[in-house]
Design an enzyme around this catalytic site. Structure first.
Site, PDB file in Angstrom:
ATOM      1  N   SER A   1     -44.248 -43.221  -0.364  1.00  0.00           N
ATOM      2  CA  SER A   1     -44.204 -44.023   0.866  1.00  0.00           C
ATOM      3  C   SER A   1     -42.941 -43.751   1.666  1.00  0.00           C
ATOM      4  O   SER A   1     -41.885 -43.453   1.104  1.00  0.00           O
ATOM      5  CB  SER A   1     -44.224 -45.519   0.531  1.00  0.00           C
ATOM      6  OG  SER A   1     -45.447 -45.875  -0.047  1.00  0.00           O
TER       7      SER A   1
ATOM      8  N   GLU B   1     -53.523 -44.460 -10.462  1.00  0.00           N
ATOM      9  CA  GLU B   1     -52.905 -45.762 -10.219  1.00  0.00           C
ATOM     10  C   GLU B   1     -53.975 -46.851 -10.245  1.00  0.00           C
ATOM     11  O   GLU B   1     -53.813 -47.899 -10.827  1.00  0.00           O
ATOM     12  CB  GLU B   1     -52.189 -45.755  -8.861  1.00  0.00           C
ATOM     13  CG  GLU B   1     -51.495 -47.073  -8.541  1.00  0.00           C
ATOM     14  CD  GLU B   1     -50.707 -47.020  -7.231  1.00  0.00           C
ATOM     15  OE1 GLU B   1     -51.118 -46.264  -6.334  1.00  0.00           O
ATOM     16  OE2 GLU B   1     -49.702 -47.727  -7.133  1.00  0.00           O
TER      17      GLU B   1
ATOM     18  N   SER C   1     -39.952 -47.783  -7.096  1.00  0.00           N
ATOM     19  CA  SER C   1     -39.496 -48.577  -8.240  1.00  0.00           C
ATOM     20  C   SER C   1     -38.913 -47.638  -9.280  1.00  0.00           C
ATOM     21  O   SER C   1     -39.381 -46.519  -9.456  1.00  0.00           O
ATOM     22  CB  SER C   1     -40.633 -49.427  -8.818  1.00  0.00           C
ATOM     23  OG  SER C   1     -41.760 -48.637  -9.037  1.00  0.00           O
TER      24      SER C   1
ATOM     25  N   GLU D   1     -56.263 -54.958   3.472  1.00  0.00           N
ATOM     26  CA  GLU D   1     -57.042 -54.515   4.635  1.00  0.00           C
ATOM     27  C   GLU D   1     -57.606 -53.111   4.411  1.00  0.00           C
ATOM     28  O   GLU D   1     -58.764 -52.830   4.706  1.00  0.00           O
ATOM     29  CB  GLU D   1     -56.164 -54.544   5.895  1.00  0.00           C
ATOM     30  CG  GLU D   1     -55.842 -55.947   6.407  1.00  0.00           C
ATOM     31  CD  GLU D   1     -54.879 -56.729   5.519  1.00  0.00           C
ATOM     32  OE1 GLU D   1     -54.149 -56.110   4.715  1.00  0.00           O
ATOM     33  OE2 GLU D   1     -54.860 -57.971   5.626  1.00  0.00           O
TER      34      GLU D   1
END
Lengths: 360, 393
Positions: free
Chosen positions: B115, B230, B147, B363
């Site tokens: 990201s 994931e 993370s 969404e």
């Protein structure tokens, strides 16, 4: 696999489903169900005969030695999913589930055999709205004769025998010829209601109403969730199909994100409902954890089925508002089912007691 | 053909040769890896035996019974769950030999540099650049929501290698050395007060071409393996009744009758029912997987649990009334492990807000359900055939 209910469908159950679906495709097409709804013969007795007599499905819960199939609530649930999907006007839930379960509690072999054959239709004379464990109306028993009036009895107009709770705590078998059955104008035309009036009718005491009626209503409530799943799944599938086809603004309406998200959300709820309904059916079959899983299924099912039917109407828009389109049958069935065997709220309250989350 | 009996025999041999009581933890884990009992479905020589994945449980049960040390999988979730399957599928033989063993035994922790501030749901729009220089790639850019970056030895990284082609085509997948002097890890403090995640600034980071995973320009496809794994990791859990977020609030309700109101009771029961139904749906999904008939329900589970976690924790803050006005601790910390149901109700409420964002926003997941499960038309795309450098930003 310790303790978890079996939530899948077996191969035999899938085979049963496709057989029932084929039969209903032949017998219960939507225009036919709509036309029948307002006729003098609201029940489709040809479809009933094919299901009960032809396929032996009225006797699924009845042991083989009494003329039944010796199957379980799991198979019954699959039949009910398909009956819900077709909003089929047959007295299956009332006769083959609720009345049969009451007779199983009383151990009445003679009537069980007749109901299992499907040639006799039975109805428990307890209002359709009554939740398992809730108080129910009784009739006065006087010298072995029954006197009283019981409104809101589902499928009574099709019944050959009524199972009537008396004020002496007994449950009585009463021949339909001995009572007056007055049709009511039901909100759900595919599950007709009637008032049963007993004016000194002769009854045969089957046993005690107290264990029999709550047990019958619990099975009815738990398996109704499978019917509600069938209703909801039809509404979702049909709406998705229509929105892929229907074009406005030069695109399929189903491509608009506002509608896609609504349908995806609905899908999620329908998927959840299937797991809840399977949980209740398996628990009724095994007996383990049945009170909780039935209450969970009924607390969850009604809002989902009603919303699915309401969304189907709104997203079909104009055509969904017509009498000609079958959506209204599903909306009415879903709404009536939300009251049948206790509302979602009543089942939530029952759960509060069952799982130790007490009211203030 | 490796069956359960064979695995039990091999496990017994491992335990006999390396008694857990007298063997160093890392030595035991290395021996386990070399015996092919780390992940039995991996190939021989890479910690596995090419056995069915379902047989791993046989090995795990035997080792647990023998009190053998495990590889503390939660400390290296990204490595085990995402990097490893990607390396296995796309890595060269050298890469597999170099990375998988230290990854599995926990000697080397991994993080994920995907990201970016400008590429969230639209991950393929990422702008971190990798430019070829001799045998190396020089990487510049910024990654976010990483993370474990402060503990990681390696990262899986996707970067743009060709800005002149449409966005999905110009991405390449790398293994990035987190000890490179150009890697700057800064804690990213979140609404809970702590910093589970980091921002990672990459300035002239040098990555040898030998650390590229898959072909140049094929990084988007490689990343799909990572992202699909994931979702598998999110789907497979099994909970007892009241096992999730509903547990703490039900406990509070039972123990603190003075907090009860009729309104809260109605809302609690409704959420209790929804939690139980979501649990049954997850259980049904699990049963489908065991029976070898995976269903599409997995796509919905994350959506359901995100909403429930948020509503339940919100209710719990309200239930606590006066105490709901307090918070346990705003101190900035970098927790080793994340526990969604740990700490107080206020923390749970705030942390749960991330559940509908991390790993795909609700969404985007609704779009995925609508398009892949229900088959509804895809969103109109204006970016598919446009060179990345010409996209609006």
């Amino acid at each position: 696999m310790t303790g978890a209910p079996d939530l899948l469908y077996s191969e035999e159950e899938e085979a049963l489903r496709s057989a029932v679906r084929d039969l209903l495709t032949d017998h219960c097409d939507a225009p036919g169900v709509i036309a029948r709804a307002e006729s003098d013969a609201p029940h489709d007795l040809a479809a009933w005969k094919a299901l009960a007599d032809g396929m032996g499905l009225a006797g699924l819960l009845v042991p083989e030695e009494l003329g039944g199939q010796g199957a379980s609530h799991r198979e019954v649930a699959v039949v009910l999913e398909e009956l819900g999907r077709a909003v089929a006007p047959v007295p299956y839930l009332t006769s083959a589930v609720v009345a049969t379960e009451a007779l199983l509690a009383c151990g009445d072999e003679e009537l069980l055999g007749r109901l299992a054959s499907g040639r006799t239709i039975g109805a428990l004379a307890v209002g359709l709205h009554v939740a398992p464990g809730a108080a129910f109306e009784t009739v006065r028993v006087d010298d072995g004769l029954l006197h009283g009036e019981l409104p809101g009895i589902a499928d009574a107009v099709a019944a050959d025998v009524l199972l009537v709770p008396g004020d002496d705590g007994g449950l009585y078998a009463v021949d339909a010829a001995a009572v007056t059955v007055t049709p009511q104008v039901a909100f759900d035309l595919t599950r007709p209601l009637a008032t049963v009036t007993l004016d000194g009718a002769a009854g045969r005491r089957l046993g005690d109403a107290e264990p029999a009626v709550p047990r019958a209503l619990r099975a009815g409530a738990g398996l109704l969730a499978s019917e509600q799943f069938g209703v909801a799944e039809w509404a979702l599938t049909e709406t998705v199909r229509y929105l892929k086809e229907r074009k406005q603004f030069n695109r399929p309406v189903g491509g608009f994100q506002a509608l896609k998200h609504r349908l995806a959300q609905l899908w999620l709820e329908v998927v959840n409902l299937r797991a809840a309904a399977r949980g209740a059916a398996d628990a009724l079959a095994s007996g383990a954890d049945a009170d909780v899983l039935v209450a969970v299924a009924q607390a969850y099912a009604a809002p989902v089925a009603v919303r699915a039917a309401e969304e189907a109407l709104q997203l079909h828009a104009g055509i969904g508002m017509t009498w000609e389109h079958p959506i209204h049958l599903y909306l009415k069935r879903a709404k009536a089912d939300s009251i049948a065997f206790g509302t979602a709220g009543a089942h939530r309250e029952a759960l509060g007691e069952l799982v130790g989350l007490e009211a203030p | 053909m490796t069956d359960a009996a064979e695995l039990r025999r091999r496990t017994a041999d491992l335990l006999a040769a390396n008694p857990p009581a007298t063997t160093e933890k890392l030595d035991f884990l290395k021996a386990r890896f070399d015996a092919g009992l780390a992940w039995v479905h991996y190939p021989v020589g890479l910690g596995g035996l090419g056995a069915p994945r379902s047989l791993q449980a046989v090995v795990d049960a035997e080792l647990e019974a023998a009190d053998a040390p495990d590889n503390d999988a939660r400390r290296n979730g990204i490595g085990l769950g995402m990097a490893a399957p990607t390396i296995l599928r796309y890595g060269t033989e050298e890469q597999k030999q170099r990375f998988l063993r230290p990854l599995w035994i926990g000697e080397e922790v991994w993080c994920q540099l995907f990201s970016e501030p400008g590429a969230g749901s639209d991950l393929a729009a990422l702008g971190t650049r990798a430019v070829r220089e001799g045998d190396d790639w020089i990487v510049n850019g910024q990654k976010v929501w990483t993370s474990g970056a402060h503990n990681a030895r390696w990262a899986i990284l996707i970067a743009r290698t060709d800005p002149s082609v449409p966005k999905h085509a110009g991405i390449t997948y790398f293994v990035c050395d987190m000890t490179d002097p150009g890697v700057d890890v800064r804690p990213l403090r979140q609404v809970t007060g702590e910093a589970e995640f980091n921002e990672v600034f990459l300035t002239d980071v040098r990555i040898p071409d030998a650390h590229r995973l898959g072909e140049t320009g094929d990084g988007w496809r490689v990343a799909q393996t990572t992202l699909n794994n994931e979702r598998v990791a999110i789907g497979g859990m099994r909970l007892p009744r009241e096992g999730g977020m509903i547990g703490p609030v039900a406990k509070t309700w039972r123990e603190r009758p003075e907090l009860r109101t009729h309104d809260l009771h109605q809302r609690l029961l409704k959420l209790w029912v929804e939690s139980e139904v979501a649990r049954l749906t997850a259980e049904r999904l699990r049963q489908q997987l065991v029976a070898g008939q995976p269903g599409p329900e997995g796509a919905g589970m994350k959506l359901a649990f995100a909403r429930l976690n948020q509503e339940i924790s919100g209710l719990e803050v309200e239930l606590r009334g006066e105490e709901g006005l307090l918070y346990d601790d705003w101190t900035m910390r970098r927790p080793e492990l994340v526990d969604f149901t740990g700490r107080d109700a206020g923390y749970r409420y705030l942390r749960a807000k991330g559940n509908s964002i991390e790993g795909g926003t609700s969404e985007v997941l609704l779009n995925i359900v609508a398009e892949r499960v229900l088959g509804l038309p895809a969103e109109p795309r204006t970016d598919k055939d446009v060179a990345w450098k010409d996209l609006a930003r």
